[in-house]
Design a protein around this motif. Structure first.
Motif, PDB file in Angstrom:
ATOM      1  N   HIS A   1      46.786  41.395  31.510  1.00  0.00           N
ATOM      2  CA  HIS A   1      47.793  40.677  32.289  1.00  0.00           C
ATOM      3  C   HIS A   1      47.422  39.197  32.259  1.00  0.00           C
ATOM      4  N   VAL A   2      48.307  38.360  31.734  1.00  0.00           N
ATOM      5  CA  VAL A   2      48.093  36.914  31.735  1.00  0.00           C
ATOM      6  C   VAL A   2      49.226  36.319  32.560  1.00  0.00           C
ATOM      7  N   MET A   3      48.865  35.590  33.616  1.00  0.00           N
ATOM      8  CA  MET A   3      49.867  35.127  34.570  1.00  0.00           C
ATOM      9  C   MET A   3      49.674  33.667  34.947  1.00  0.00           C
ATOM     10  N   LEU A   4      50.754  33.062  35.409  1.00  0.00           N
ATOM     11  CA  LEU A   4      50.642  31.776  36.080  1.00  0.00           C
ATOM     12  C   LEU A   4      49.920  32.002  37.402  1.00  0.00           C
ATOM     13  N   GLU A   5      49.285  30.966  37.922  1.00  0.00           N
ATOM     14  CA  GLU A   5      48.479  31.111  39.132  1.00  0.00           C
ATOM     15  C   GLU A   5      49.267  31.644  40.321  1.00  0.00           C
ATOM     16  N   ASP A   6      50.471  31.123  40.564  1.00  0.00           N
ATOM     17  CA  ASP A   6      51.235  31.577  41.725  1.00  0.00           C
ATOM     18  C   ASP A   6      51.667  33.037  41.583  1.00  0.00           C
ATOM     19  N   VAL A   7      51.944  33.481  40.376  1.00  0.00           N
ATOM     20  CA  VAL A   7      52.313  34.881  40.143  1.00  0.00           C
ATOM     21  C   VAL A   7      51.103  35.787  40.391  1.00  0.00           C
ATOM     22  N   ARG A   8      49.960  35.391  39.868  1.00  0.00           N
ATOM     23  CA  ARG A   8      48.735  36.181  40.073  1.00  0.00           C
ATOM     24  C   ARG A   8      48.376  36.245  41.551  1.00  0.00           C
ATOM     25  N   ASP A   9      48.495  35.120  42.251  1.00  0.00           N
ATOM     26  CA  ASP A   9      48.201  35.097  43.690  1.00  0.00           C
ATOM     27  C   ASP A   9      49.175  35.966  44.483  1.00  0.00           C
ATOM     28  N   PHE A  10      50.428  35.981  44.065  1.00  0.00           N
ATOM     29  CA  PHE A  10      51.434  36.757  44.791  1.00  0.00           C
ATOM     30  C   PHE A  10      51.218  38.265  44.635  1.00  0.00           C
ATOM     31  N   TYR A  11      51.012  38.735  43.417  1.00  0.00           N
ATOM     32  CA  TYR A  11      50.907  40.174  43.169  1.00  0.00           C
ATOM     33  C   TYR A  11      49.507  40.738  43.416  1.00  0.00           C
ATOM     34  N   ARG A  12      48.472  39.938  43.203  1.00  0.00           N
ATOM     35  CA  ARG A  12      47.089  40.344  43.470  1.00  0.00           C
ATOM     36  C   ARG A  12      46.778  41.743  42.907  1.00  0.00           C
TER      37      ARG A  12
ATOM     38  N   VAL B   1      39.995  47.829  45.562  1.00  0.00           N
ATOM     39  CA  VAL B   1      39.922  48.218  46.966  1.00  0.00           C
ATOM     40  C   VAL B   1      39.121  49.522  47.085  1.00  0.00           C
ATOM     41  N   GLY B   2      38.142  49.491  47.958  1.00  0.00           N
ATOM     42  CA  GLY B   2      37.344  50.692  48.206  1.00  0.00           C
ATOM     43  C   GLY B   2      36.169  50.878  47.278  1.00  0.00           C
ATOM     44  N   ASP B   3      35.986  49.988  46.309  1.00  0.00           N
ATOM     45  CA  ASP B   3      34.844  50.165  45.415  1.00  0.00           C
ATOM     46  C   ASP B   3      33.754  49.125  45.637  1.00  0.00           C
ATOM     47  N   GLY B   4      33.863  48.378  46.733  1.00  0.00           N
ATOM     48  CA  GLY B   4      32.839  47.412  47.067  1.00  0.00           C
ATOM     49  C   GLY B   4      33.025  46.061  46.401  1.00  0.00           C
ATOM     50  N   GLN B   5      34.032  45.929  45.537  1.00  0.00           N
ATOM     51  CA  GLN B   5      34.308  44.651  44.896  1.00  0.00           C
ATOM     52  C   GLN B   5      35.347  43.912  45.716  1.00  0.00           C
ATOM     53  N   GLU B   6      35.235  42.637  45.772  1.00  0.00           N
ATOM     54  CA  GLU B   6      36.196  41.821  46.475  1.00  0.00           C
ATOM     55  C   GLU B   6      37.155  41.233  45.460  1.00  0.00           C
ATOM     56  N   ALA B   7      38.446  41.433  45.637  1.00  0.00           N
ATOM     57  CA  ALA B   7      39.428  40.912  44.679  1.00  0.00           C
ATOM     58  C   ALA B   7      39.929  39.553  45.081  1.00  0.00           C
TER      59      ALA B   7
END
Length: 117
Positions: free
Chosen positions: A93-104, A111-117
């Motif tokens: 997935h290659v995204m513009l910053e605002d798109v990546r921030d919106f969809y996360r 989530v749930g694996d100890g990693q922070e996204a």
């Protein structure tokens, strides 16, 4: 490691190199083996402009082809706000910053694996 796993890791490494070569912002790869039958790795990166997003995605496709992999699908090249490149073992997935921030999207896989996204 089995041969398919070695091939998937090799393709993933090639994708990461392509992302780095094109100066993708905040590239991230998540190993999703055992979480989904769809793919082994999800890769995420940000481009600084639509042209940059498109160039990054095209570089990923070129790098995969050099290794003998044909994309199963490419979506979003026309708009280039968010381009998805399906390489089978690796989905990029290659995204513009605002798109990546919106969809996360990374959050879905961390989530749930100890990693922070």
């Amino acid at each position: 490691m089995s041969e398919p796993a070695v091939q998937a890791q090799s393709l993933c490494d090639r994708v990461v190199t392509a992302l780095d070569d094109l100066k993708a912002v905040d590239p991230r790869v998540i190993d999703v083996r055992g979480r989904t039958p769809i793919t082994d790795f999800m890769a995420f990166a940000t481009g600084n402009s639509r042209r940059h997003v498109r160039s990054i995605a095209e570089a990923v496709v070129d790098a995969a082809r050099e290794q003998g992999h044909r994309p199963a699908g490419i979506e979003g090249l026309d708009d280039s706000e968010w381009v998805l490149v399906d390489l089978g073992d690796v989905v990029v997935h290659v995204m513009l910053e605002d798109v990546r921030d919106f969809y996360r999207l990374e959050r879905i896989w961390t989530v749930g694996d100890g990693q922070e996204a």
